[in-house]
Design a protein around this motif. Structure first.
Motif, mmCIF file in Angstrom:
data_model
loop_
_atom_site.group_PDB
_atom_site.id
_atom_site.type_symbol
_atom_site.label_atom_id
_atom_site.label_comp_id
_atom_site.label_asym_id
_atom_site.label_seq_id
_atom_site.Cartn_x
_atom_site.Cartn_y
_atom_site.Cartn_z
ATOM 1 N N UNK B 72 0.820 -1.205 0.000
ATOM 2 C CA UNK B 72 0.000 0.000 0.000
ATOM 3 C C UNK B 72 0.858 1.262 0.000
ATOM 4 N N UNK B 112 -12.399 3.336 -15.388
ATOM 5 C CA UNK B 112 -12.809 3.393 -13.982
ATOM 6 C C UNK B 112 -11.598 2.973 -13.153
ATOM 7 N N UNK B 113 -10.927 3.938 -12.599
ATOM 8 C CA UNK B 113 -9.610 3.711 -12.022
ATOM 9 C C UNK B 113 -9.461 2.426 -11.206
ATOM 10 N N UNK B 188 -10.939 -3.636 4.607
ATOM 11 C CA UNK B 188 -10.047 -2.520 4.313
ATOM 12 C C UNK B 188 -8.590 -2.960 4.283
ATOM 13 N N UNK B 189 -8.221 -3.766 5.257
ATOM 14 C CA UNK B 189 -6.816 -4.131 5.407
ATOM 15 C C UNK B 189 -6.278 -4.957 4.258
ATOM 16 N N UNK B 191 -6.840 -4.343 0.948
ATOM 17 C CA UNK B 191 -6.642 -3.609 -0.299
ATOM 18 C C UNK B 191 -5.162 -3.547 -0.651
ATOM 19 N N UNK B 278 -21.502 1.359 -4.507
ATOM 20 C CA UNK B 278 -20.542 2.267 -3.887
ATOM 21 C C UNK B 278 -19.258 1.529 -3.545
ATOM 22 N N UNK B 279 -18.138 2.136 -3.897
ATOM 23 C CA UNK B 279 -16.852 1.537 -3.614
ATOM 24 C C UNK B 279 -16.112 2.359 -2.581
ATOM 25 N N UNK B 280 -15.315 1.675 -1.776
ATOM 26 C CA UNK B 280 -14.434 2.350 -0.832
ATOM 27 C C UNK B 280 -13.006 2.138 -1.317
ATOM 28 N N UNK B 281 -12.279 3.234 -1.514
ATOM 29 C CA UNK B 281 -10.897 3.133 -1.961
ATOM 30 C C UNK B 281 -10.026 4.073 -1.146
ATOM 31 N N UNK B 282 -8.728 3.747 -1.047
ATOM 32 C CA UNK B 282 -7.814 4.720 -0.431
ATOM 33 C C UNK B 282 -7.764 5.947 -1.327
ATOM 34 N N UNK B 283 -7.441 7.097 -0.748
ATOM 35 C CA UNK B 283 -7.462 8.307 -1.576
ATOM 36 C C UNK B 283 -6.373 8.304 -2.637
ATOM 37 N N UNK B 284 -5.334 7.487 -2.456
ATOM 38 C CA UNK B 284 -4.251 7.443 -3.443
ATOM 39 C C UNK B 284 -4.507 6.362 -4.500
ATOM 40 N N UNK B 285 -5.771 6.066 -4.805
ATOM 41 C CA UNK B 285 -6.066 4.925 -5.659
ATOM 42 C C UNK B 285 -5.428 5.038 -7.052
ATOM 43 N N UNK B 286 -5.382 6.238 -7.615
ATOM 44 C CA UNK B 286 -4.804 6.390 -8.954
ATOM 45 C C UNK B 286 -3.349 5.917 -8.965
#
Lengths: 315, 315, 315, 315
Positions: B72, B112-113, B188-189, B191, B278-286
């Protein structure tokens, strides 16, 4: 205030619709107005004086929320109507001489889709300042003097966004600034469901640990600063907290008295190890941001350039 | 199976690490192996026969999970080490003649990133099939015959991804297929914390309403089909459900017996009106997707092309 | 000087290699040096004094050209070697205290691929200024204080790039500025074949109609301004003019005396109706810009951050 | 035929306008028609029989060129008008039952801007095939059954584009195929100045060294294949050759008899070392491709879906 994604948060300051509904209308020093335009809800709140400020906890100024739940769907006809309402409301908030120079600032991170609203709007703003050097600064051709920058976020530049903007503003001396930003919604249903305007600019964060300056008339030394925001994400924390609250409400009993501290620990454990940095977005977020950016740019272009306003918007 | 973002889900089939830890090791017809390579956990599970299939509910075949929590973070040195492990494990799962032709399929939506892992890997795979038409199909130059396609998702093409791949496979007749895809994590852990391999390909969805075909040896008529997946998002529903469960666990009492039906309704109400999308992603997904795509492509290139494996990976 | 694509031109100022080869070495006030590092040509020219300035027509200062013809090919090993040479040369041109603050400026238009070198470099520069607010500004951790901005071009912002940078520099007061830009090559063979450095910054355009200010120590009020450029395109006009000249040379006779005016009209007619706005690029330009941006960012990161220089570059 | 950028070339087959103007109108077996629609030139050529085929060197079939010089400028109103003309001409070339299934194929490389027209059109085509599985295949809702793929180019996939499309077509069995591609123009003035249609599909290359199959009714086994192309680049070689010719024309004398061999060597020397792989594009190419893709997608959507044709295009 300089938003990077970690700053995306519900900007209560701007939610005029909520204020209007919560019956704040009757408060001293607060004026509210509600209107339906082209099937779109427009809520206007004015915090008139110090009494209003104390009553609402918000800076003196005007706040407008344009509500259109259907924006989440790719409905071009609705987008066009909302863009026209945005142009009208933005025009009413600003008070511009024909030869005024307006700087549009796109806040946010162009490399992080849900935060890229501001930079993408800047890409589509009709910029004219460089074209009119030798012609008199009037409204010849129906175009105003417009410039635009997307300064990037702290994590990209290492520089506070407010510092970057202040430096640029001091150099190019615009008469007004329009700051566009993506916001964090307070609930799923609010994502891309409204556009929020405020002529108070973007107020400094008041939360613990937030030491950042705002982007306001005072910090920039500019006569007018209007903020334009659209909620594009919800913090995962918000969803987890809402879930805890709803469990408590439904189940009732002892749970209703669950201490805030316990709630917080549950939320942190669910989101561990990355609490606070997780965003919730619709799966079509790339397309949504493209649509919203086109809409806001069309609204700004029409508000600033009379020549554009007269023609079909052609989003 | 054709994933669009709405299909992104925990692919239990691939989570060898979980199986190994859950003490399934002792089950009949199941062999497990656990290894530490370069500080990275490698879990291998083999479902040997029908007994193993019944015991695990998974297709007969080999499953490998490469775990590296640190992925991550933007740690290039770790990414390089994981890419080498991936190359080794992929090489072990595949059994390729020197002149074999391997088709790499990048599943997912390039627009879709969080779902763009597959297409971005394809962008970086070293494609050689068109270069060796006139030279004998051997390993001259240390390069194997590799082709690659990113067929897009159902919502983009209107065609089941498995149909697109079947049509292409029948036309170009590869000896093996590697299918790369983004997965939905179960928490979450998880990803971007692991890479999951399976030589069973991608099994058809068994969930309610899922009528889609798999991408397997049988459906494609290809001797070997290896799936490579990385969890990149969590469904918002998962987070809401985890929250309900944790509240129940912490508060205990009557809550522990909360009927599933009540839980589900709470979750739906929290996520309303867009439950499920709805998806949950870290803000740095890109950035994360860019890093993971480079890593997976480097691993595939080294597994397929001996000439690449001998050199530094230069991720 | 603010480049948008229409400004992309051969910046003679920076072509130290040409100077060295043209035997300018013997000129008064000019010192030259030529070196081979890791199989890469390094040409250094110093315009020492007013005599050198008159002899070369260039500002007093140091110019370095790093030549590596193979850069046009996707050769990662060569790119890594060139990045190391760039780091060394950049380090030699700059004179930085351990606690110096360096601002990296990426010139060019992020939405026009051949002009996007600067913005893409900024995307990959290791920015640290915001991380070290509370720690002493020393070299703890081997990281210097670095910030970075990509201000955009005049056509995007309506504001001269030099004005944007001046405003930002006055606000954040860096000790040194590194300005990265895409250049127009004087011939096909020069595209992506060299990296050009100059500690004179970017001098104001001297061509007809160019009224733009430079980006120099003097205009910014900063102690050091180093320019880093890579030729990425050739003007179509250059190719047409070269063709005319070659025809004249090959055919000889009366053609040799073809008046410049006639040549110019031929070129204009060939390129009509869009003379001057046409670029010639290799078909792999998207990939080339990505490679060059990664290379330049790696060189800058290693030049500024000792902690990075000690590790493998991992381009 | 599989285009990668090296294949982008003048597809004479499609240039109906040129044929019409060159007075081919009087040839045996050739019918021509010229029309002005909404201020846009429409040229239609029909090669009727074998006589026409011999006279023109083109396959029997219908060719349409829509000319609108102003497309190079960002004029949304003109783009909308051209999109309507495209929809009408495309509708006339195709002969579709209400329940016909049309596959739109976007040829070209999505990672190389000037070649990305096809893939970007596919991104915006209204795809419906997956939505109507359970409803009868009629025109309920005014939407036809449409699917779309962007298979990539040989350099990306290692597979001939015609092979990829053939495989897909055999699997999904569309009634008609629309193939969209970027073309190489024969001169600067032709870039983005016309849209070219042909119901002969894309004929196999006849040039030296071109061994590629076409994309036609015969190769695909589909009843109708219509090609849609827009010239987006000019080969640098074209510009150099045009320059040589213009010098010869202007200067005259002995030059007029310059052997082709000498001309060719001059051109090669000018473009050395990369002859053949250099493209000339307007500097605004990124924006141009975006505009053209939106236009072509709007035309296709309106031609295929009656429900779309009735509404404003909202490009």
């Amino acid at each position: 205030m300089a938003f990077d994604l970690s700053d995306l948060r519900t900007d209560l300051t701007l939610e005029a619709a909520t204020i209007a509904r919560q019956g704040l209308a009757g408060l001293p020093g607060v004026e509210t107005q509600e209107e339906e335009r082209h099937g779109i809800g427009v809520y206007r709140v004015r915090v008139v004086d110090e009494a209003g400020r104390r009553a609402t906890g918000k800076a003196i100024g005007r706040y407008v929320t344009i509500e259109a739940a259907g924006l989440l769907r790719p409905d071009r006809a609705l987008q066009e109507r909302v863009a026209r309402v945005l142009a009208a409301e933005l025009g009413a908030l600003l008070s511009l001489a024909p030869d005024a120079h307006v700087l549009v600032v796109g806040l946010g991170n162009s490399n992080a889709t849900p935060d890229a609203l501001g930079p993408r709007v800047v890409d589509q703003v009709l910029v004219t300042r460089h074209l009119r050097r030798r012609t008199p600064r009037d409204l010849a051709g129906g175009l105003r003097t417009v410039s635009a920058v997307a300064p990037g976020v702290l994590g990209q530049t290492g520089i506070e966004t407010s510092d970057l903007i202040t430096g640029i503003v001091r150099q190019v001396r615009p008469d007004a600034v329009i700051a566009v930003d993506a916001l964090a919604a307070r609930g799923i249903g609010r994502i891309c469901s409204s556009i929020q305007l405020a002529d108070t600019g973007i107020q400094p964060g008041s939360g613990v640990g937030s030491h950042r300056a705002g982007i306001t008339k005072e910090t920039l030394g500019v006569a007018q600063v209007v903020a334009v925001g659209i909620p594009t994400v919800v913090h995962a924390m918000t969803i987890a907290m809402d879930t805890v609250d709803l469990v408590a409400e439904r189940v009732g009993g002892p749970l209703r008295d669950l201490p805030v501290e316990v709630k917080r620990r549950i939320v942190e454990d669910v989101l561990s190890p990355t609490v606070g940095d997780l965003m919730v977005t619709p799966k079509e977020i790339d397309e949504l941001i493209a649509d919203m950016a086109r809409l806001v740019a069309a609204g700004i272009n029409a508000a600033l350039h009379p020549a554009v306003a007269d023609r079909p918007f052609l989003l």
